[in-house]
Design a protein around this motif. Structure first.
Motif, short mmCIF file in Angstrom:
data_model
loop_
_atom_site.label_atom_id
_atom_site.label_comp_id
_atom_site.label_asym_id
_atom_site.label_seq_id
_atom_site.Cartn_x
_atom_site.Cartn_y
_atom_site.Cartn_z
N PRO A 135 -2.16 2.36 0.27
CA PRO A 135 -1.93 3.65 0.28
C PRO A 135 -1.33 4.20 -1.02
CG PRO A 135 -1.18 2.84 2.41
CD PRO A 135 -1.66 1.66 1.53
N ALA A 136 -1.90 5.31 -1.72
CA ALA A 136 -1.47 6.11 -3.01
C ALA A 136 -0.23 6.93 -2.54
CB ALA A 136 -2.60 6.48 -3.77
N THR A 328 -5.90 1.32 7.52
CA THR A 328 -5.95 2.49 6.62
C THR A 328 -4.52 2.23 6.15
OG1 THR A 328 -5.10 3.90 8.36
CG2 THR A 328 -7.58 3.84 7.45
N TYR A 370 3.86 9.92 5.05
CA TYR A 370 2.72 9.91 4.63
C TYR A 370 1.55 11.10 4.92
CZ TYR A 370 -0.67 7.36 1.44
OH TYR A 370 -1.22 6.99 0.29
N HIS A 379 -6.04 9.51 0.87
CA HIS A 379 -5.96 8.18 1.01
C HIS A 379 -7.41 7.75 1.87
CE1 HIS A 379 -5.36 3.87 1.28
NE2 HIS A 379 -5.10 3.80 2.58
N ARG A 382 -10.26 8.08 -0.59
CA ARG A 382 -10.35 7.35 -1.20
C ARG A 382 -10.92 5.99 -0.98
NH1 ARG A 382 -6.49 3.76 -4.63
NH2 ARG A 382 -5.08 4.22 -3.03
#
Length: 492
Positions: A135-136, A328, A370, A379, A382
């Protein structure tokens, strides 16, 4: 009798014979009272030892599909493949009974998964997520906000129970999938396997039947088998499970649940068509059999097509929806959830409380932050872009060795590719040869709890391989295929 034997298959020949005859009985090609060929006659036709036919017939007798007569008229005769049964629409809470052990397939599956963590291999084996797509966003800020520090910078405490907040955020995520649920219909669990275990504990007892799609992931099969359940398999087709076979198995086995993965099925990658989703719900309602819908690869969708979930199509509250953040949001966070009728969710919550199962409060907080900060939606986009490229590369490399005897149907999403092997390739030998070359993959026989006929398979997971590893891994796989190929079948 039209029986084809694959002598390179991992399924013993007697089970191949028994399986073919069983299918013929279930399709009414062989009707009740039909007399099968004698043991020696069939053995001669198939080019096998008489004892092989004896074992095959014995298997069918034990299943109640054949009866053996030692008095005139002597021989093996077909019994009825379907029993009459009265169905209703009620759930039945049943007592818990567990006797846990692993069989050979489950042990091998777990061993391959464990080896997949070892970067000494190019691993197409277990599902291990690539740290490059963790996760970014400002995770440091989220963690700092979660923890409480004193003046010296020491941690005093961390944020406690955040499950109700996470439930509301899950409702927002599902709304984007056209699933509109209330927080009271959501129960937080550790992962999807735990959800399956609890549902089996609440509603099934030893000897009850549950219908599953075949092939099936061995650790899920282990949950059903170790609960003392009769696991009834229904074969997969390109657009989901075989609905005619499903209805036949319901009539015969009177199951208490149907377990399905309609989106990017593991291991085949198949997506259940809309027409089959509608028919599945109609069948489930007609016979009063509830459905467990697992959707753990939903976010790995590589096309614009978005079919409605079974849960969103269901008008009778007969579907239990199960998903997880494990793929995820893989920071060691094990958080999943179950969506269903309030009474079911309430019972699940009580069972979790009684068993004192730990569900990560810190994980619930981190995921909620998040989501609310807008990171989660970006995310998942992506992730889909990243793994779509991996799938394209893997397929392009496999195309270069197709002539060696390996084919596939490219899935619309997911992180798995199910490949079919020519009949002259033994998948167990291929697995061992590839491993010697430093390449891991899952041989297909692990996913068939009762064995199978026809060509072999392998499952390639591309969740944690670099582009160069895909290129090198497929090349080595091709070399391994050349090594194990047989020009002509040999008797087993």
């Amino acid at each position: 009798m039209n029986i084809t034997i694959n002598r390179n298959s991992e399924t013993p020949i007697y089970l191949q014979i028994a399986g073919t005859i069983k299918n013929m009985i279930e399709k009414n090609e062989l009707v009740k009272g039909y007399k099968l060929p004698g043991e020696r006659q069939l053995a001669s036709e198939l080019g096998v030892h008489r004892n092989t036919v004896v074992k095959a017939y014995g298997e069918l007798v034990s299943e109640g599909l054949l009866t053996a007569s030692r008095q005139a008229p002597k021989g093996y005769f077909v019994q009825s493949a379907v029993n009459s049964w009265n169905f209703n629409n009620r759930f039945f809470p049943l007592e818990k009974m567990i006797r846990y052990h692993y069989n050979e397939r489950e042990k091998r599956f777990q061993e391959i998964f464990n080896d997949s963590v070892d970067k000494g291999y190019i691993s197409f084996g277990g599902i291990v997520m690539d740290k490059k797509v963790n996760p970014a966003g400002d995770m440091g800020s989220i963690v700092k906000h979660m923890l409480q520090f004193d003046e010296d910078g020491e941690i005093m405490s961390f944020y406690h129970d955040d499950s109700e907040r996470l439930k509301k955020n899950i409702c927002h995520i599902l709304a984007a999938e056209n699933m509109y649920v209330n927080a009271k219909n959501v129960q937080i669990v550790a992962e999807t396997n735990q959800a399956l275990y609890y549902l089996m504990t609440l509603y099934l007892s030893e000897g009850d039947s549950v219908i599953v799609e075949e092939p099936i992931v061995p650790d899920n099969a282990s949950i059903f088998r170790n609960g003392g359940l009769n696991m009834v398999t229904v074969p997969m087709e390109a657009d989901g499970m075989d609905m005619d076979k499903l209805e036949m198995q319901i009539k015969k086995h009177k199951p208490k649940f149907i377990y399905t993965m309609p989106n990017f099925h593991n291991p085949t990658g198949a997506v259940m068509s809309l027409s089959k989703r509608e028919r599945l719900l109609e069948i489930a309602q007609r016979y009063g059999v509830p459905i467990i819908e697992e959707d753990s690869q939903r976010d790995f969708r590589y096309t614009q097509e978005r079919l409605p979930s079974l849960y969103s199509l269901d008008q009778y509250k007969s579907v239990v929806y199960v998903d997880s953040f494990t793929l995820t949001f893989p920071y060691g966070v094990k958080v999943g959830y179950v969506v269903g009728p309030y009474d079911l969710v309430d019972m699940l919550g009580r069972l979790i409380t009684m068993t004192e199962t730990f569900v990560s409060n810190m994980g619930a907080y981190m995921i909620s932050e998040y989501i609310e900060r807008g990171f989660f939606a970006e995310h998942t986009k992506r992730l889909a872009a990243y793994y779509s490229q991996k799938l394209d590369l893997l397929c392009s490399q496999l195309d270069q060795i197709e002539q060696k005897g390996i084919t596939y149907q490219k899935p619309q999403g997911g992180i798995l590719l199910w490949c079919t092997l020519d009949e002259n390739i033994n998948e167990r030998k291929l697995f061992l040869a590839a491993k010697e070359k430093g390449v891991l993959m899952m041989p297909g026989f692990l996913f068939y709890p009762y064995g199978y006929q026809g060509r072999g398979h392998i499952r390639l997971c591309f969740s944690n391989v670099s582009d160069q590893e895909i290129v090198d891994g497929v090349r080595l796989l091709g070399e391994a295929i050349d090594q194990v190929k047989t020009k002509e079948n040999c008797d087993e």
